[in-house]
Every structure is written in structure tokens, then in C-alpha cells.
Design an enzyme around this catalytic site. Structure first.
Site, PDB file in Angstrom:
ATOM      1  N   TYR A   1       5.857  -8.727  -9.865  1.00  0.00           N
ATOM      2  CA  TYR A   1       4.486  -8.270 -10.119  1.00  0.00           C
ATOM      3  C   TYR A   1       3.867  -8.510 -11.600  1.00  0.00           C
ATOM      4  O   TYR A   1       2.982  -8.772 -11.585  1.00  0.00           O
ATOM      5  CB  TYR A   1       4.903  -6.654 -10.039  1.00  0.00           C
ATOM      6  CG  TYR A   1       3.469  -5.972 -10.220  1.00  0.00           C
ATOM      7  CD1 TYR A   1       2.452  -5.782  -9.168  1.00  0.00           C
ATOM      8  CD2 TYR A   1       3.090  -5.125 -11.293  1.00  0.00           C
ATOM      9  CE1 TYR A   1       1.322  -4.911  -9.475  1.00  0.00           C
ATOM     10  CE2 TYR A   1       2.055  -4.373 -11.748  1.00  0.00           C
ATOM     11  CZ  TYR A   1       1.177  -4.238 -10.540  1.00  0.00           C
ATOM     12  OH  TYR A   1       0.047  -3.670 -10.589  1.00  0.00           O
TER      13      TYR A   1
ATOM     14  N   SER B   1      -3.320  -6.077 -15.225  1.00  0.00           N
ATOM     15  CA  SER B   1      -2.457  -4.709 -15.474  1.00  0.00           C
ATOM     16  C   SER B   1      -1.928  -4.844 -17.020  1.00  0.00           C
ATOM     17  O   SER B   1      -1.514  -5.746 -17.408  1.00  0.00           O
ATOM     18  CB  SER B   1      -1.108  -4.406 -14.378  1.00  0.00           C
ATOM     19  OG  SER B   1      -0.126  -3.533 -14.960  1.00  0.00           O
TER      20      SER B   1
HETATM   21  P1  NAD Z   1      -3.797   1.011  -3.876  1.00  0.00           P
HETATM   22  O1  NAD Z   1      -2.488   0.979  -3.029  1.00  0.00           O
HETATM   23  O2  NAD Z   1      -4.627   2.289  -3.559  1.00  0.00           O
HETATM   24  O3  NAD Z   1      -4.521  -0.207  -3.696  1.00  0.00           O
HETATM   25  C1  NAD Z   1      -3.751  -1.430  -3.461  1.00  0.00           C
HETATM   26  C2  NAD Z   1      -4.622  -2.122  -2.197  1.00  0.00           C
HETATM   27  O4  NAD Z   1      -4.172  -3.415  -1.925  1.00  0.00           O
HETATM   28  C3  NAD Z   1      -4.287  -1.417  -0.940  1.00  0.00           C
HETATM   29  O5  NAD Z   1      -5.065  -0.365  -0.804  1.00  0.00           O
HETATM   30  C4  NAD Z   1      -4.237  -2.526   0.235  1.00  0.00           C
HETATM   31  O6  NAD Z   1      -5.511  -2.044   0.894  1.00  0.00           O
HETATM   32  C5  NAD Z   1      -4.465  -3.650  -0.741  1.00  0.00           C
HETATM   33  N1  NAD Z   1      -3.304  -4.702  -0.127  1.00  0.00           N
HETATM   34  C6  NAD Z   1      -2.088  -4.840  -0.657  1.00  0.00           C
HETATM   35  N2  NAD Z   1      -1.688  -6.066   0.038  1.00  0.00           N
HETATM   36  C7  NAD Z   1      -2.576  -6.520   0.728  1.00  0.00           C
HETATM   37  C8  NAD Z   1      -2.486  -7.575   1.709  1.00  0.00           C
HETATM   38  N3  NAD Z   1      -1.357  -8.360   1.906  1.00  0.00           N
HETATM   39  N4  NAD Z   1      -3.660  -7.778   2.262  1.00  0.00           N
HETATM   40  C9  NAD Z   1      -4.725  -7.141   2.053  1.00  0.00           C
HETATM   41  N5  NAD Z   1      -4.468  -5.980   1.192  1.00  0.00           N
HETATM   42  C10 NAD Z   1      -3.675  -5.812   0.807  1.00  0.00           C
HETATM   43  O7  NAD Z   1      -3.279   0.996  -5.347  1.00  0.00           O
HETATM   44  P2  NAD Z   1      -3.954   0.949  -6.773  1.00  0.00           P
HETATM   45  O8  NAD Z   1      -3.095   1.223  -7.782  1.00  0.00           O
HETATM   46  O9  NAD Z   1      -5.658   1.228  -6.704  1.00  0.00           O
HETATM   47  O10 NAD Z   1      -4.157  -0.664  -6.945  1.00  0.00           O
HETATM   48  C11 NAD Z   1      -5.242  -1.664  -7.244  1.00  0.00           C
HETATM   49  C12 NAD Z   1      -4.912  -2.765  -8.002  1.00  0.00           C
HETATM   50  O11 NAD Z   1      -4.785  -2.075  -9.270  1.00  0.00           O
HETATM   51  C13 NAD Z   1      -3.801  -3.627  -7.763  1.00  0.00           C
HETATM   52  O12 NAD Z   1      -4.017  -4.827  -7.998  1.00  0.00           O
HETATM   53  C14 NAD Z   1      -2.646  -3.238  -8.727  1.00  0.00           C
HETATM   54  O13 NAD Z   1      -1.712  -4.112  -9.116  1.00  0.00           O
HETATM   55  C15 NAD Z   1      -3.557  -2.739  -9.992  1.00  0.00           C
HETATM   56  N6  NAD Z   1      -2.959  -1.763 -10.953  1.00  0.00           N
HETATM   57  C16 NAD Z   1      -2.812  -0.481 -10.352  1.00  0.00           C
HETATM   58  C17 NAD Z   1      -1.957   0.228 -11.420  1.00  0.00           C
HETATM   59  C18 NAD Z   1      -1.607   1.637 -11.134  1.00  0.00           C
HETATM   60  O14 NAD Z   1      -1.177   2.297 -12.199  1.00  0.00           O
HETATM   61  N7  NAD Z   1      -1.920   2.192 -10.042  1.00  0.00           N
HETATM   62  C19 NAD Z   1      -1.965  -0.090 -12.806  1.00  0.00           C
HETATM   63  C20 NAD Z   1      -2.103  -1.464 -12.896  1.00  0.00           C
HETATM   64  C21 NAD Z   1      -2.889  -2.120 -12.237  1.00  0.00           C
END
Ligand code: NAD
Ligand code: MG
Length: 298
Positions: free
Chosen positions: A203, A190
Site C-alpha cells: 500500500y 497518503s
Molecule cells: P473507503 O473504503 O470508504 O473508500 C475506498 C473506495 O475504493 C471503496 O469505497 C471502493 O469503492 C473503492 N475501491 C476499492 N477497490 C476497488 C476496485 N477494485 N474497483 C473499484 N473501486 C474500488 O475508504 P477511504 O479511506 O475513504 O479511502 C479513499 C482513499 O483515501 C483511498 O485511496 C485510500 O488509500 C486513501 N487514504 C485513506 C486514509 C484513511 O485513513 N482512511 C488515509 C490515507 C489515504
């Protein structure tokens, strides 16, 4: 001509600068209840055979960035296993349907990756269902904001580290037994790794750790012909943000401070994962690909 990821247009206005309504969900949240609905590329991602015959495991593939990636992988010709938490079954079933619509095999594996035994089992089930493995995307993650260090509980610190860092370690270690030359591992870090928000200490710590793990492991696995890279998203419109990822009052402004002036959509992240998973990136390893709307990073 229909619009797809190859369509040239103005990236500022390719997607609207959204002003989401007030909303909150218990984590991990359901994408089906997110307003406005994020674009996972359902109607736009066009595959060109870049991952023909590959077998991929995408953690957190039920929603957001992982789901957009799973859809893109399938349309590029890969069979895809997705992991997610049991409460997300509804989102996962929809994405599995889209993988199948692309004519590929979809394997759905619910469970909690903060448990080491499940993390190992997840890999075995994916390998069994897909008949092998050559792409691993560690994408599942947990983000819960806490304003003050005094209020950041030991339990939360532990849960965030387990979900974002330990699970990546357990899953990657288990997957290694199945990955041959030409396989790729892609981790999701991230912009928080470089620019930590004061309210996301645990985080942001995990995201910096994911970068270091990626760059170190890439060197270790290079002689085996296995590449390891990361994608570093900036603000992307997903359910993570409204399930205690951000204070509710900040949601309205989400992503507006990027140079492009808007949040990204999951569909805009998927091509980065496809590139790193495909043979086109054969000389790229230990790299973190920033997909963040133009925010400068070191
Ligand atoms: P999202 O909520 O759609 O996806 C995250 C997924 O993580 C969830 O759907 C869930 O299935 C899974 N998860 C969480 N805890 C879990 C556990 N204990 N066991 C199994 N699965 C688990 O959100 P997203 O934004 O698509 O996130 C995906 C990745 O992108 C993450 O690593 C997040 O940190 C990263 N990210 C997101 C952003 C943003 O702005 N959305 C920015 C930077 C990084
Ligand atoms: Mg989800």
C-alpha cells in the site's frame, strides 16, 4: 448560526477522539455498518457555487473520503459520477441521493477498476452520463495489512498495485481525451507515502508512486491548462480501516497519535478536494496537500 465547514472552533475538539468498538468487515466493507458513523459532511457542508456547472468523476465515491468529496462537489454546483464495487451498491445509492438532493445529476457506475477494460469503460460512461468531464478524482484504493513480507502474496501485491496505481493510470489516460483547459485531476495519496507502516508495504509503495505520477504528469499537462494535484490524508475514520486495513486490535487507538490527538473525519478532507478542483487553485499544480492532523512530512 448553524455549524458548517466555515465555523471556527478548536480543531482538537471539533470532532471527538473516537475509540471505535471491535469490528471487522470483508473488504471493501460497507460504510453503513461502520461504528461510529463517520461524518461525510451530510449535515454541515455548505456550498457557495465554487464548482458551478462542472462535471466530476470520483472513484470510490460511495463512501469515506470520496463520498464526502462527491457531496461537497454537488453542493458546490457540480454534477457527479461515482464509481465503486458492485457489493457497495447500498452505500452508493445513499450518496447518489445526497448528490440529487443538492439539485445535481448523479451517475452511479459499479465495477472493478483493477480491470483495465472496465477502467476505460468507466470514463466513457461518466462522460456520457455527465455530458463531458472536467474534474477527475482518483480516490478508490485498497489497503490490506500483512505483518511479514514472506506472507505478502504475489496476488495481493499485484491487486494493490492494479487498484491503486494502474487504475489511476488507465482512468487518467482515458479521461485525458475529454479534459480541456481548466480541467483538474486530483489523486489520493497518503501519509504512508512518506511514513510507511511496516505492515503496509504494498500500500505505501502505491502511495509514493501516486505522488511521483502526480508531480510528473502535472508538468506534462500544464501547457494544456490541465492541473494535476494530490491530497495526502492522514488517519481518517473510514470503512477501509476495519476491512483488513489495520489489525483489529489497533482500531481502538486509530488516529490518536496525530498531533491533533484524533482521527480525521471524511468531512474534513472534502474542502481540500474542492480547493484543488476549483479555479481558486489556478496557480497550484504538482502539489500534494497534506490533510493529516499535523503529522510532519517532507
Ligand atoms: P473507503 O473504503 O470508504 O473508500 C475506498 C473506495 O475504493 C471503496 O469505497 C471502493 O469503492 C473503492 N475501491 C476499492 N477497490 C476497488 C476496485 N477494485 N474497483 C473499484 N473501486 C474500488 O475508504 P477511504 O479511506 O475513504 O479511502 C479513499 C482513499 O483515501 C483511498 O485511496 C485510500 O488509500 C486513501 N487514504 C485513506 C486514509 C484513511 O485513513 N482512511 C488515509 C490515507 C489515504
Ligand atoms: Mg466503499
Amino acid at each position: 448560526m448553524s455549524t458548517d465547514q466555515y465555523t471556527f472552533d478548536d480543531p482538537v475538539s471539533r470532532y471527538p477522539s473516537i475509540t471505535p468498538p471491535d469490528q471487522e468487515q470483508a473488504e471493501p466493507g460497507l460504510e453503513s455498518q461502520l461504528q461510529p458513523v463517520p461524518d461525510l459532511g451530510e449535515n454541515t457542508y455548505r456550498g457557495t457555487g465554487r464548482l458551478e456547472g462542472r462535471k466530476a468523476l470520483v472513484t470510490g465515491g460511495d463512501s469515506g473520503i470520496g463520498a464526502a468529496t462527491a457531496i461537497a462537489f454537488a453542493r458546490e454546483g457540480a454534477d457527479v459520477a461515482i464509481s465503486y464495487l458492485p457489493s457497495e451498491e447500498q452505500d452508493a445509492v445513499r450518496i447518489a441521493g445526497l448528490i440529487q438532493d443538492a439539485g445535481r445529476t448523479a451517475i452511479t457506475i459499479p465495477g472493478d477498476i483493477s480491470d483495465s477494460a472496465f477502467s476505460r469503460q468507466l470514463v466513457e460512461r461518466a462522460v456520457e452520463g455527465l455530458g463531458g468531464l472536467d474534474i477527475l478524482v482518483n480516490n478508490a484504493g485498497r489497503q490490506i495489512y500483512v505483518e511479514n513480507l514472506e506472507d505478502l502474496s504475489d496476488e495481493q501485491f499485484d491487486d494493490t498495485l492494479k487498484t491503486n496505481v494502474y487504475a489511476m493510470f488507465w482512468i487518467t489516460k482515458a479521461a485525458l481525451a475529454h479534459l480541456g483547459p481548466g480541467s483538474t485531476i486530483i489523486n489520493t495519496t497518503s501519509v504512508q507515502a512518506y511514513n510507511p507502516s511496516p505492515i503496509l508495504l504494498d500500500y505505501a509503495t502505491t502511495k509514493a508512486a501516486i505522488n511521483a505520477f502526480t508531480k510528473g504528469l502535472a508538468q506534462q499537462l500544464a501547457p494544456k491548462g490541465i492541473r494535476v494535484n494530490a491530497v495526502a490524508p492522514g488517519p481518517v475514520w473510514t470503512v477501509l480501516q476495519v476491512s483488513h486495513g489495520q489489525p483489529p486490535e489497533k482500531i481502538e487507538q486509530f488516529g490518536k497519535s496525530t498531533p491533533l490527538g484524533r482521527a480525521g473525519q471524511p468531512a474534513e478532507l472534502a474542502p481540500a478536494y474542492v480547493f484543488l478542483a476549483s479555479a481558486e487553485s489556478s496557480f497550484v499544480s504538482g502539489e500534494t496537500l497534506q490533510v493529516n492532523g499535523g503529522m510532519p512530512t517532507p
